[in-house]
Design an enzyme around this catalytic site. Structure first.
Site, PDB file in Angstrom:
ATOM      1  N   SER A 136       0.946  -0.892  -0.300  1.00 18.67           N
ATOM      2  CA  SER A 136      -0.101  -0.638   0.362  1.00 18.67           C
ATOM      3  C   SER A 136       1.086   1.312   0.317  1.00 18.67           C
ATOM      4  O   SER A 136       0.485   2.325  -0.337  1.00 18.67           O
ATOM      5  CB  SER A 136      -1.055   0.072   0.850  1.00 18.67           C
ATOM      6  N   LYS A 186       0.386   3.192  -2.824  1.00 19.36           N
ATOM      7  CA  LYS A 186      -0.892   3.915  -3.449  1.00 19.36           C
ATOM      8  C   LYS A 186      -0.253   5.777  -3.407  1.00 19.36           C
ATOM      9  O   LYS A 186      -0.796   6.693  -3.874  1.00 19.36           O
ATOM     10  CB  LYS A 186      -1.621   3.894  -2.293  1.00 19.36           C
ATOM     11  N   TYR A 231      -2.778  -2.420 -10.774  1.00 19.88           N
ATOM     12  CA  TYR A 231      -2.699  -1.808  -8.942  1.00 19.88           C
ATOM     13  C   TYR A 231      -1.618  -3.274  -8.606  1.00 19.88           C
ATOM     14  O   TYR A 231      -0.943  -3.119  -7.635  1.00 19.88           O
ATOM     15  CB  TYR A 231      -4.279  -2.035  -8.717  1.00 19.88           C
ATOM     16  N   TYR A 268      -3.953   3.621   7.439  1.00 20.37           N
ATOM     17  CA  TYR A 268      -5.846   3.197   7.494  1.00 20.37           C
ATOM     18  C   TYR A 268      -6.666   3.748   9.088  1.00 20.37           C
ATOM     19  O   TYR A 268      -6.436   4.286   9.430  1.00 20.37           O
ATOM     20  CB  TYR A 268      -5.376   1.593   7.259  1.00 20.37           C
ATOM     21  N   VAL A 303       1.034  -3.783   3.510  1.00 17.60           N
ATOM     22  CA  VAL A 303       1.252  -4.949   4.555  1.00 17.60           C
ATOM     23  C   VAL A 303       2.271  -5.409   3.994  1.00 17.60           C
ATOM     24  O   VAL A 303       2.471  -7.297   4.527  1.00 17.60           O
ATOM     25  CB  VAL A 303      -0.422  -6.030   4.244  1.00 17.60           C
TER      26      VAL A 303
HETATM   27  N1  GLN Z   1      -1.591  -5.421  -2.255  1.00 17.11           N
HETATM   28  C1  GLN Z   1      -2.562  -5.661  -0.978  1.00 17.11           C
HETATM   29  C2  GLN Z   1      -4.297  -5.775  -1.055  1.00 17.11           C
HETATM   30  O1  GLN Z   1      -4.419  -5.024  -2.026  1.00 17.11           O
HETATM   31  C3  GLN Z   1      -2.472  -3.873  -0.463  1.00 17.11           C
HETATM   32  C4  GLN Z   1      -3.026  -3.844   0.918  1.00 17.11           C
HETATM   33  C5  GLN Z   1      -2.241  -3.089   1.835  1.00 17.11           C
HETATM   34  O2  GLN Z   1      -1.099  -3.192   1.520  1.00 17.11           O
HETATM   35  N2  GLN Z   1      -2.761  -2.633   2.625  1.00 17.11           N
HETATM   36  O3  GLN Z   1      -4.479  -6.365  -0.354  1.00 17.11           O
END
Ligand code: GLN
Length: 305
Positions: A61, A64, A189, A241, A259
């Protein structure tokens, strides 16, 4: 400084036992739960590091913020935020519920999966480059690391198991938030989440944000100052988050987690910090990484508040 970092890593390693590596993407299960590392890159080009700072991990993430920077540079804030909001959410990063119930189907912010997928769809291709090529080019530039690439196994693992992201995306297609081909957007993505980095790479991205969009190592300006301000603000309100509020109180530094176990933290005017610890807490944030940042913030007086 290096002694301080080593001590902080050693003292906080015990917390990694309280977390778990992400297992909903099978390939992420292979990470070593006890790893913990930190890298600091200052706006004066000083570098300090300790622990497992050299391990590679998938950016997840944290990508992002990279894709949001590109989309904002390319489309301007008015266009981007017409389709994606900037409001924090109390739901988890892959929640589908708010899409149907809140905000006229607009993803609440660009740091949750739905918002990030919508943002990625705004990155255009040109004759010789797919959107993912442009993302890779941009990330190599803001890390000063030409070797950055996608981890193919993680990408395939994400693609194979990314049903929730598919659900989010097809929902957004039905409400016209996504205008492009859903599978192509999702492919970009998944690839963007699978980009492999080290603590140093994310510390350098954070240092560019801290430095108002100017690369500290070459003084080249590559991101408009306003875009860096928007990104840092959204990192404060949404970057961790549904734990963003608590993190703002305990650490107080604009940050984005993933994650894969990484946390990128940008201390305005001072430094970028990259932390890695793949053992996660229940919200999907690095459990040891947060402890390291809490202590660093206290010792070096980093909170912006
Ligand atoms: N690739 C992960 C997902 O889309 C990224 C999510 C994350 O890092 N929170 O579930």
């Amino acid at each position: 400084m290096e002694n301080l970092l080593t001590r902080i890593i050693n003292e906080n390693k015990k917390y990694t036992n309280l977390g778990n590596v992400a297992d909903y993407i099978p390939e992420l299960k292979k990470a070593n739960k006890e790893d913990l590392g930190v890298y600091i890159y200052t706006t004066d080009n000083e570098e300090y590091f300790a622990g497992d700072y050299n391990k590679k991990f998938s950016i997840q993430s944290i990508s992002k913020i990279v894709t949001l920077m590109l989309a904002l540079i390319e489309n301007g804030e008015e266009y981007v935020f017409e389709k994606v909001g900037v409001e924090p959410t109390a739901d988890s990063f892959n929640s589908i519920v708010s899409l149907e119930t809140k905000n006229f189907h607009k993803p609440l912010n660009p740091m949750i999966n739905s918002g990030a997928i919508a943002v990625i769809s705004m990155i255009s291709e040109n004759k010789d480059e797919e959107p993912i090529d442009r993302i890779l080019k941009f990330i190599r530039k803001i890390t000063d690391n030409q070797d950055i690439n996608i981890n193919e196994k993680i990408y395939l693992s994400e693609k194979e198991t990314g049903h929730r992201n598919r659900a989010l995306s097809y929902f957004m297609k039905s409400t016209n938030i996504l205008e492009k081909n859903v599978e192509e957007v999702l492919d970009t993505y998944f690839k963007a989440c699978s980009i492999e980095v080290t603590c140093k790479d994310i510390a350098k991205i954070a240092s560019v944000l801290a430095n108002g969009g100017i690369l500290p190592w070459s003084k080249e300006k590559i991101i408009p100052r306003k875009v860096t301000r928007i990104i840092k603000t959204i990192m404060v309100t949404c970057g961790m988050y549904d734990a963003s509020g608590e993190f703002a109180v305990s650490v107080g530094v604009p940050s984005k987690s993933g994650v894969g176990g990484g946390i990128l933290s940008s201390v305005p005017s001072r430094m970028g910090i990259g932390v890695y610890g793949p053992a996660l807490d229940s919200k999907g944030n690095s459990i040891g990484g947060i402890k390291v940042l809490e202590e660093l913030s206290e010792r070096l007086d980093l909170s912006i508040f």
